[in-house]
Design a protein around this motif. Structure first.
Motif, PDB file in Angstrom:
ATOM      1  N   LEU A  74       0.810  -1.224   0.000  1.00 15.95           N
ATOM      2  CA  LEU A  74       0.000   0.000   0.000  1.00 15.95           C
ATOM      3  C   LEU A  74       0.839   1.268   0.000  1.00 15.95           C
ATOM      4  O   LEU A  74       1.960   1.290   0.514  1.00 15.95           O
ATOM      5  CB  LEU A  74      -0.866   0.042   1.256  1.00 15.95           C
ATOM      6  CG  LEU A  74      -1.797  -1.129   1.529  1.00 15.95           C
ATOM      7  CD1 LEU A  74      -1.366  -1.854   2.781  1.00 15.95           C
ATOM      8  CD2 LEU A  74      -3.214  -0.661   1.656  1.00 15.95           C
ATOM      9  N   SER A  75       0.240   2.333  -0.534  1.00 19.97           N
ATOM     10  CA  SER A  75       0.795   3.673  -0.338  1.00 19.97           C
ATOM     11  C   SER A  75      -0.318   4.565   0.193  1.00 19.97           C
ATOM     12  O   SER A  75      -1.497   4.323  -0.081  1.00 19.97           O
ATOM     13  CB  SER A  75       1.331   4.249  -1.650  1.00 19.97           C
ATOM     14  OG  SER A  75       0.260   4.547  -2.517  1.00 19.97           O
ATOM     15  N   PHE A 293       2.296  -4.266   3.640  1.00 17.24           N
ATOM     16  CA  PHE A 293       3.265  -3.197   3.918  1.00 17.24           C
ATOM     17  C   PHE A 293       2.705  -1.879   3.407  1.00 17.24           C
ATOM     18  O   PHE A 293       2.129  -1.825   2.322  1.00 17.24           O
ATOM     19  CB  PHE A 293       4.587  -3.516   3.211  1.00 17.24           C
ATOM     20  CG  PHE A 293       5.710  -2.581   3.582  1.00 17.24           C
ATOM     21  CD1 PHE A 293       6.301  -2.652   4.828  1.00 17.24           C
ATOM     22  CD2 PHE A 293       6.178  -1.645   2.669  1.00 17.24           C
ATOM     23  CE1 PHE A 293       7.353  -1.795   5.172  1.00 17.24           C
ATOM     24  CE2 PHE A 293       7.224  -0.790   3.006  1.00 17.24           C
ATOM     25  CZ  PHE A 293       7.809  -0.871   4.262  1.00 17.24           C
ATOM     26  N   LEU A 294       2.891  -0.822   4.206  1.00 14.03           N
ATOM     27  CA  LEU A 294       2.377   0.502   3.822  1.00 14.03           C
ATOM     28  C   LEU A 294       3.512   1.521   3.729  1.00 14.03           C
ATOM     29  O   LEU A 294       4.324   1.629   4.655  1.00 14.03           O
ATOM     30  CB  LEU A 294       1.343   0.982   4.854  1.00 14.03           C
ATOM     31  CG  LEU A 294       0.903   2.459   4.771  1.00 14.03           C
ATOM     32  CD1 LEU A 294       0.141   2.750   3.473  1.00 14.03           C
ATOM     33  CD2 LEU A 294       0.020   2.830   5.964  1.00 14.03           C
ATOM     34  N   ILE A 342      12.907  -2.824   4.425  1.00 14.71           N
ATOM     35  CA  ILE A 342      12.063  -3.216   3.284  1.00 14.71           C
ATOM     36  C   ILE A 342      12.029  -2.092   2.251  1.00 14.71           C
ATOM     37  O   ILE A 342      12.199  -2.322   1.045  1.00 14.71           O
ATOM     38  CB  ILE A 342      10.634  -3.568   3.767  1.00 14.71           C
ATOM     39  CG1 ILE A 342      10.673  -4.838   4.626  1.00 14.71           C
ATOM     40  CG2 ILE A 342       9.682  -3.741   2.583  1.00 14.71           C
ATOM     41  CD1 ILE A 342       9.379  -5.133   5.368  1.00 14.71           C
ATOM     42  N   PHE A 343      11.843  -0.858   2.721  1.00 10.29           N
ATOM     43  CA  PHE A 343      11.753   0.254   1.763  1.00 10.29           C
ATOM     44  C   PHE A 343      13.092   0.487   1.064  1.00 10.29           C
ATOM     45  O   PHE A 343      13.139   0.750  -0.145  1.00 10.29           O
ATOM     46  CB  PHE A 343      11.280   1.533   2.460  1.00 10.29           C
ATOM     47  CG  PHE A 343      10.985   2.638   1.489  1.00 10.29           C
ATOM     48  CD1 PHE A 343       9.867   2.584   0.678  1.00 10.29           C
ATOM     49  CD2 PHE A 343      11.854   3.719   1.361  1.00 10.29           C
ATOM     50  CE1 PHE A 343       9.603   3.590  -0.249  1.00 10.29           C
ATOM     51  CE2 PHE A 343      11.596   4.731   0.434  1.00 10.29           C
ATOM     52  CZ  PHE A 343      10.468   4.667  -0.373  1.00 10.29           C
ATOM     53  N   VAL A 382       6.330   2.395   6.696  1.00 11.13           N
ATOM     54  CA  VAL A 382       7.485   3.284   6.643  1.00 11.13           C
ATOM     55  C   VAL A 382       6.965   4.683   6.322  1.00 11.13           C
ATOM     56  O   VAL A 382       6.050   4.835   5.503  1.00 11.13           O
ATOM     57  CB  VAL A 382       8.505   2.798   5.588  1.00 11.13           C
ATOM     58  CG1 VAL A 382       7.957   2.885   4.166  1.00 11.13           C
ATOM     59  CG2 VAL A 382       9.820   3.568   5.686  1.00 11.13           C
ATOM     60  N   ASP A 383       7.493   5.696   6.989  1.00 12.87           N
ATOM     61  CA  ASP A 383       7.153   7.083   6.662  1.00 12.87           C
ATOM     62  C   ASP A 383       8.240   7.659   5.780  1.00 12.87           C
ATOM     63  O   ASP A 383       9.408   7.683   6.166  1.00 12.87           O
ATOM     64  CB  ASP A 383       6.996   7.927   7.933  1.00 12.87           C
ATOM     65  CG  ASP A 383       5.549   7.986   8.392  1.00 12.87           C
ATOM     66  OD1 ASP A 383       4.739   8.565   7.651  1.00 12.87           O
ATOM     67  OD2 ASP A 383       5.246   7.439   9.469  1.00 12.87           O
TER      68      ASP A 383
END
Ligand code: ZN
Length: 428
Positions: A74-75, A293-294, A342-343, A382-383
């Motif tokens: 996701l985003s 994951f976002l 991950i990012f 993650v931001d």
């Protein structure tokens, strides 16, 4: 791949959150996505491409893989910006006509003065078929918030405290123009004045997006926070190759006022949508989230050339230096070791540079979408953001390269799938 000029066209065509969402859904429709309605049943098929909107100001787009999905990638970004909202009875008479407005979100006030402004948003119109919403953009130099001359306020350059009820009321015309604002609005909506039953209207800056600098390295526009991320995540979503997870691109409203509205990140919108996808495909909601994951994508502060002292010594993002990963020990940003890893893997695979941001230990900083949506849908998050200056001004500045980096990284991330383990995660 989307281009810088496409991003600029999107920014110029999106003077309100409603216009931003309309432009994004137009893009989705042109790519063969089917519009779903929350009020109807959904007939989802593997391989299908869909989107759903809420309140015309938030959207969730998703694409189903052919096989059984492993989870969601996701985003999340936001469609709104700090600005002025037009009040219900807009005309103020005081020797001339002014427009009654109030602040929406935490803005920098000074940039709004001495520049042509206009009004955009939506009006609710009584029609024979019922109440209909129509987007309006008055799209002309309509009003201005004039400064007080230095001769009347000798202390203007010594730090002035603007009173929004006094200093920030735009001038819209002479007394002869009485009624003209309503007439322009009705004309833009294609209806009679008395048929307007409601409205959500905002002031916007008339300056268009511009590329500038000795080597044309900078981009300035309104609402770079966060339309730059909304555009880049959407382009990455559209261009991602097929994977085993369900790619989901979310754009929420009301981030600037805390997100706890029907269409904000703190609403049930995402949870409702993911549960309906699981129901439609026979997936288990809870176990799907474990492999999800976002990426919460909301712009970040570049180090300010005149004020480097506001930045943390070791964490000074620069414009055109790549995507900023944001960290905060107290979890105002959700990033942790796992989500950063991950990012970073997605960015490495995409060949995209990253930078890091932490607040100075004695500065509070802002918060964003990630930790808010986690309370509704709890997944690794993650931001991140794109480095910019003048955040929450009505004309912000960023680098020309960074949105394209995010687009590429998201193209990689949306194609990934995660297999969680007790001591880490396997990425496919
Ligand atoms: Zn933002």
């Amino acid at each position: 791949m989307g281009t810088l000029s496409e991003l600029m066209a999107f920014l110029d065509a999106s003077p309100s959150c409603f216009h931003a969402i309309q432009n994004l859904t137009d893009r989705l429709s042109a790519q063969g996505y089917t519009a779903l309605e929350e009020g109807r049943s959904w007939d989802l098929i593997p391989g299908g491409k869909y989107y759903v909107t809420r309140n015309q100001s938030a959207l969730i787009a998703f694409r189903l893989p052919e096989g059984r999905p492993t989870g969601f990638m996701l985003s999340a970004s936001h469609s709104d910006r700090p600005c002025f909202k037009v009040k219900e009875k807009p005309e103020l008479e005081s020797g001339c006509l002014r427009l009654a407005v109030e602040r929406y979100g935490g803005m920098l006030m000074a940039p709004w003065l001495d520049r042509p402004l206009s009004v955009a948003g939506r009006v609710l119109v009584r029609t024979e078929e019922g109440i209909r919403s129509r987007l309006v953009n008055l799209d002309r130099d309509l009003c201005m918030i004039p400064n007080v001359a230095i001769h009347m306020n000798r202390k203007a350059n010594e730090g002035y405290a603007y009173n929004p009820a006094v200093d920030l009321i735009p001038l819209v015309g002479s007394l002869e123009s009485k009624g003209e604002f309503d007439r322009l609005l009705a004309e833009a909506a294609g209806c009679a004045r008395e048929d307007i039953l409601g409205s959500d209207l905002f002031l916007y800056n008339r300056d268009r997006a511009k590329v500038w600098g000795a080597k044309e390295e900078y981009l300035s526009a309104q609402a770079l926070d966060d339309l730059q991320c909304a555009w880049a995540t959407m382009e990455g979503f559209l261009n991602a190759r097929p994977g085993k997870s369900v790619p989901v691109c979310c754009v929420f409203d009301n981030e600037e006022v805390g997100s706890n509205t029907m269409q904000g990140a703190d609403s049930t919108f995402l949870r409702d949508t993911l549960q309906r996808i699981c129901h439609g495909l026979g997936m288990d909601y809870r176990s799907s989230l474990a492999g999800s994951f976002l990426v919460s994508a909301d712009n970040a502060h570049a180090v300010h050339p005149n004020h480097p002292e506001y930045a943390d010594q070791n964490h000074r993002p620069v414009m055109n230096g790549g995507i900023v990963i944001k960290f905060n020990a107290n979890q105002r940003y959700t990033t942790d070791g796992v989500s950063a890893a991950i990012f970073r893997t997605a960015c490495e695979r995409a060949g995209v540079p990253t930078q890091t941001f932490c607040n100075r230990a004695d500065l509070a900083g802002g918060s964003t979408l990630g930790n808010i949506s986690s309370s509704q849908v709890s997944i690794h998050t993650v931001d991140v953001g794109l480095p910019q200056l003048a955040m929450h001004s009505c004309y912000e500045t960023a680098g020309v390269k960074d949105a394209l980096y995010l687009e590429k990284a998201m193209g990689e991330l949306f194609a990934m799938s995660l297999i969680p383990g007790q001591w880490g995660v396997t990425i496919e």
